[in-house]
Enzyme design. Structure first.
Site, mmCIF file in Angstrom:
data_model
loop_
_atom_site.group_PDB
_atom_site.id
_atom_site.type_symbol
_atom_site.label_atom_id
_atom_site.label_comp_id
_atom_site.label_asym_id
_atom_site.label_seq_id
_atom_site.Cartn_x
_atom_site.Cartn_y
_atom_site.Cartn_z
ATOM 1 N N ASN A 1 0.896 -1.094 -0.006
ATOM 2 C CA ASN A 1 -0.013 0.081 -0.105
ATOM 3 C C ASN A 1 1.200 1.408 0.071
ATOM 4 O O ASN A 1 0.460 2.287 -0.072
ATOM 5 C CB ASN A 1 -1.015 -0.048 1.081
ATOM 6 C CG ASN A 1 -0.299 -0.057 2.592
ATOM 7 O OD1 ASN A 1 1.015 0.047 2.606
ATOM 8 N ND2 ASN A 1 -1.124 -0.079 3.711
ATOM 9 N N LEU A 2 2.169 1.083 -0.180
ATOM 10 C CA LEU A 2 3.078 2.090 -0.095
ATOM 11 C C LEU A 2 3.152 3.191 1.092
ATOM 12 O O LEU A 2 3.462 4.235 1.029
ATOM 13 C CB LEU A 2 2.959 2.976 -1.486
ATOM 14 C CG LEU A 2 3.192 2.115 -2.646
ATOM 15 C CD1 LEU A 2 3.095 2.949 -3.948
ATOM 16 C CD2 LEU A 2 4.612 1.388 -2.578
ATOM 17 N N ASN B 1 4.810 2.985 3.761
ATOM 18 C CA ASN B 1 6.242 2.843 4.414
ATOM 19 C C ASN B 1 7.356 2.766 3.343
ATOM 20 O O ASN B 1 8.393 2.367 3.652
ATOM 21 C CB ASN B 1 6.244 2.274 5.691
ATOM 22 C CG ASN B 1 7.291 2.742 6.422
ATOM 23 O OD1 ASN B 1 7.675 3.769 6.458
ATOM 24 N ND2 ASN B 1 7.759 1.682 7.266
ATOM 25 N N SER C 1 8.457 -12.235 14.892
ATOM 26 C CA SER C 1 9.819 -11.572 15.273
ATOM 27 C C SER C 1 10.013 -12.300 16.833
ATOM 28 O O SER C 1 9.142 -12.951 17.577
ATOM 29 C CB SER C 1 9.309 -10.187 15.807
ATOM 30 O OG SER C 1 10.045 -9.637 16.780
ATOM 31 N N TYR D 1 2.291 -3.686 18.852
ATOM 32 C CA TYR D 1 3.092 -4.196 17.819
ATOM 33 C C TYR D 1 3.405 -5.518 18.256
ATOM 34 O O TYR D 1 3.119 -6.608 17.277
ATOM 35 C CB TYR D 1 3.947 -3.448 17.565
ATOM 36 C CG TYR D 1 5.272 -4.305 16.866
ATOM 37 C CD1 TYR D 1 4.948 -4.609 15.329
ATOM 38 C CD2 TYR D 1 6.324 -4.585 17.303
ATOM 39 C CE1 TYR D 1 5.769 -5.224 14.520
ATOM 40 C CE2 TYR D 1 7.257 -5.385 16.498
ATOM 41 C CZ TYR D 1 7.110 -5.683 15.203
ATOM 42 O OH TYR D 1 8.005 -6.382 14.512
ATOM 43 N N LYS E 1 2.155 -9.651 16.423
ATOM 44 C CA LYS E 1 2.579 -10.981 16.096
ATOM 45 C C LYS E 1 2.351 -11.960 16.791
ATOM 46 O O LYS E 1 2.029 -13.208 16.176
ATOM 47 C CB LYS E 1 4.233 -10.430 16.266
ATOM 48 C CG LYS E 1 4.871 -9.458 15.466
ATOM 49 C CD LYS E 1 4.779 -9.760 13.960
ATOM 50 C CE LYS E 1 5.287 -8.796 13.046
ATOM 51 N NZ LYS E 1 4.980 -8.824 11.807
ATOM 52 N N ARG F 1 16.367 2.749 27.074
ATOM 53 C CA ARG F 1 15.130 3.321 26.395
ATOM 54 C C ARG F 1 13.869 2.348 26.938
ATOM 55 O O ARG F 1 14.331 0.926 27.248
ATOM 56 C CB ARG F 1 15.215 3.041 24.960
ATOM 57 C CG ARG F 1 14.112 3.253 24.142
ATOM 58 C CD ARG F 1 14.311 2.904 22.511
ATOM 59 N NE ARG F 1 14.726 1.599 22.160
ATOM 60 C CZ ARG F 1 14.997 1.179 20.817
ATOM 61 N NH1 ARG F 1 14.772 2.136 19.864
ATOM 62 N NH2 ARG F 1 15.164 -0.019 20.757
ATOM 63 N N ASP G 1 12.970 -1.619 26.299
ATOM 64 C CA ASP G 1 14.206 -2.355 25.678
ATOM 65 C C ASP G 1 14.358 -3.579 26.377
ATOM 66 O O ASP G 1 14.197 -3.464 27.740
ATOM 67 C CB ASP G 1 15.287 -1.624 25.782
ATOM 68 C CG ASP G 1 15.824 -0.953 24.257
ATOM 69 O OD1 ASP G 1 14.993 -1.435 23.448
ATOM 70 O OD2 ASP G 1 16.428 -0.085 24.244
HETATM 71 C C1 UD1 Z 1 12.869 -3.497 17.662
HETATM 72 C C2 UD1 Z 1 11.670 -3.754 18.297
HETATM 73 C C3 UD1 Z 1 11.462 -5.272 17.794
HETATM 74 C C4 UD1 Z 1 11.254 -5.295 16.291
HETATM 75 C C5 UD1 Z 1 12.677 -5.011 15.778
HETATM 76 C C6 UD1 Z 1 12.888 -5.078 14.416
HETATM 77 C C7 UD1 Z 1 11.410 -2.468 20.061
HETATM 78 C C8 UD1 Z 1 11.386 -2.423 21.554
HETATM 79 N N1 UD1 Z 1 11.778 -3.587 19.675
HETATM 80 O O1 UD1 Z 1 13.824 -4.277 18.111
HETATM 81 O O2 UD1 Z 1 10.010 -5.475 18.355
HETATM 82 O O3 UD1 Z 1 11.015 -6.711 15.930
HETATM 83 O O4 UD1 Z 1 12.844 -3.741 16.171
HETATM 84 O O5 UD1 Z 1 14.098 -4.751 13.866
HETATM 85 O O6 UD1 Z 1 11.628 -1.246 19.580
HETATM 86 N N2 UD1 Z 1 19.999 1.287 20.158
HETATM 87 C C9 UD1 Z 1 20.639 2.363 20.871
HETATM 88 N N3 UD1 Z 1 20.389 3.615 20.284
HETATM 89 C C10 UD1 Z 1 19.519 3.859 19.145
HETATM 90 C C11 UD1 Z 1 18.720 2.679 18.772
HETATM 91 C C12 UD1 Z 1 19.010 1.326 19.366
HETATM 92 O O7 UD1 Z 1 21.351 2.201 21.777
HETATM 93 O O8 UD1 Z 1 19.378 5.047 18.735
HETATM 94 C C13 UD1 Z 1 19.918 -0.033 20.851
HETATM 95 C C14 UD1 Z 1 18.719 -0.534 21.625
HETATM 96 O O9 UD1 Z 1 18.798 -0.065 22.757
HETATM 97 C C15 UD1 Z 1 18.938 -2.011 21.593
HETATM 98 C C16 UD1 Z 1 19.645 -2.083 20.066
HETATM 99 O O10 UD1 Z 1 20.365 -0.792 19.835
HETATM 100 O O11 UD1 Z 1 19.527 -2.403 22.448
HETATM 101 C C17 UD1 Z 1 18.820 -2.566 18.801
HETATM 102 O O12 UD1 Z 1 17.811 -1.657 19.027
HETATM 103 P P1 UD1 Z 1 16.580 -1.470 17.614
HETATM 104 O O13 UD1 Z 1 17.478 -1.552 16.128
HETATM 105 O O14 UD1 Z 1 15.630 -0.505 17.928
HETATM 106 O O15 UD1 Z 1 15.940 -3.035 17.722
HETATM 107 P P2 UD1 Z 1 15.229 -3.753 18.888
HETATM 108 O O16 UD1 Z 1 14.813 -2.876 20.148
HETATM 109 O O17 UD1 Z 1 15.963 -4.947 19.297
#
Ligand code: UD1
Length: 346
Positions: free
Chosen positions: A34-35, A37, A127, A154, A158, A300, A303
């Site tokens: 559906n574009l 995103n 996921s 979200y 799943k 965050r 997390d």
């Molecule tokens: C997130 C989703 C998860 C989803 C997945 C898809 C959440 C809580 N979970 O996973 O449900 O299936 O994406 O890819 O959002 N981090 C930083 N700084 C940042 C961004 C991230 O330190 O600016 C850290 C986060 O704290 C985490 C790790 O990097 O420990 C990965 O983060 P992210 O890429 O957002 O993925 P998830 O949170 O694991």
């Protein structure tokens, strides 16, 4: 030519990479999206890589009439890979009904149409979020680990979608399904012709890292340096999107062509290896030679401390393995970011 596969969400990040791998494996692909995103010009990137232009229809899976029109127009569809879904955790907390409506209705519509149009198999994008924070003795987490209460609407979509598939098949529906539980997909196609295009400020780690390296963001925040892990930052299982795409090809072969495939099967798709946030950032700097301005920031909310997958089942049963070294994956993410800059996109 192998079977025709419907890829919902096929212009998205994982959908586009999977379309490439399906076409390279000989499948014919029909993309619907559906574009909301993503952009239709992703189809051009897919064509440049594979030399084949997949069919594309701008259709929302929630629109039953339009969706049924796709099955009428492409009567040879035999399998579905269902990526189309809303996926921003924070947004799902603010707009739960939108998430439930979109993510649940899409799947229900597809399932309902499958027997009518003789579609035999569906691969569903799930996921590792369904495991929540596994207890230490359950790490690396296997498919049999307990499902924990979802931490966001979200995540709940799943879980509920997995149950909908199970219930439908147990009711005797003449279809098979493979549920893939992804860990953290990252990177981009080595051609840099397709990749991840986040909307606005990225929430996920890798786009934030590459945008900071590019100077689009001033500083990366590493969320939390007081976790109970060796370097005190969170641990995840970062899976290369091209390796992940190849897992879908294996799953499709299995669900359509292998009689031993059970009615519903679940596989973890990851590397089997945990990396800390700090290791990822330092790994990126080493792999690319580009410095990332970063600082520690508070945790965050929501997390999980650490999760990585046991992927023995996918290795053995699907005959699939993540094989790309982390440094190479991080370089593909950087090449993609550079390409976006060259094209004046970001
Ligand atoms: C997130 C989703 C998860 C989803 C997945 C898809 C959440 C809580 N979970 O996973 O449900 O299936 O994406 O890819 O959002 N981090 C930083 N700084 C940042 C961004 C991230 O330190 O600016 C850290 C986060 O704290 C985490 C790790 O990097 O420990 C990965 O983060 P992210 O890429 O957002 O993925 P998830 O949170 O694991």
């Amino acid at each position: 030519m192998k079977q025709t596969i419907l890829v919902t969400g096929g212009t998205g990040f994982i959908g586009s990479h999977t379309t490439v791998e399906l076409q390279e494996a000989g499948y014919e692909v029909v993309i619907i999206d559906n574009l909301s995103n993503s952009n239709a010009n992703v189809v051009d990137g897919i064509e440049k890589i594979t030399g084949i232009r997949p069919a594309f229809e701008k259709v929302d899976c929630c629109d039953m009439e339009a969706l049924e029109g796709v099955f009428k127009k492409y009567p040879k569809i035999e399998g579905i890979i269902h990526f189309a879904a809303s996926k921003a955790v924070g947004e799902s907390v603010e707009k739960p009904l939108m998430y439930y409506r979109n993510n649940l209705t899409s799947l229900i519509n597809l399932l309902e149409l499958m027997p009518k149009y003789d579609v035999k198999g569906i691969i569903f994008s799930s996921s590792c979020t369904v495991y929540g924070q596994p207890s230490p003795e359950n790490l690396p987490v296997t498919e049999n680990a307990p499902i924990q209460k979802a931490m966001s609407p979200y995540g709940n979509t799943k879980q509920v979608n997995e149950e909908i598939i199970q219930d439908y098949i147990h009711s005797g529906a003449p279809i098979k399904s493979i549920i893939l539980r992804y860990f953290n997909p990252i990177g981009a196609h080595p051609s840099a012709l397709i990749g991840e295009l986040p909307n606005g400020v990225p929430m996920n780690l890798i786009p934030f890292v590459t945008q900071t390296a590019m100077g689009i963001r001033e500083q990366l925040k590493i969320f939390g340096n007081d976790y109970n892990t060796p370097d005190k930052t969170c641990i995840r299982d970062y899976i290369y999107v091209v390796d992940l795409a190849k897992a879908h090809v294996k799953a499709m072969e299995r669900v359509l062509d292998k009689p031993e495939c059970e009615a519903v099967e679940v596989f973890n798709i990851g590397t089997g290896k945990g990396l800390s946030t700090l290791e990822v950032v330092e790994g990126f700097e080493k792999a690319t030679g580009v410095k990332v301005n970063w600082t520690y920031a508070p945790r965050r909310e929501g997390d999980i401390e650490q999760v990585w997958g046991n992927v023995d089942k996918a290795n053995k049963v699907l005959g699939w393995k993540a094989e790309t070294p982390t440094e190479e994956i991080l370089r593909t993410a950087w090449r993609w970011q550079q390409q976006l800059r060259e094209r004046g996109i970001q």
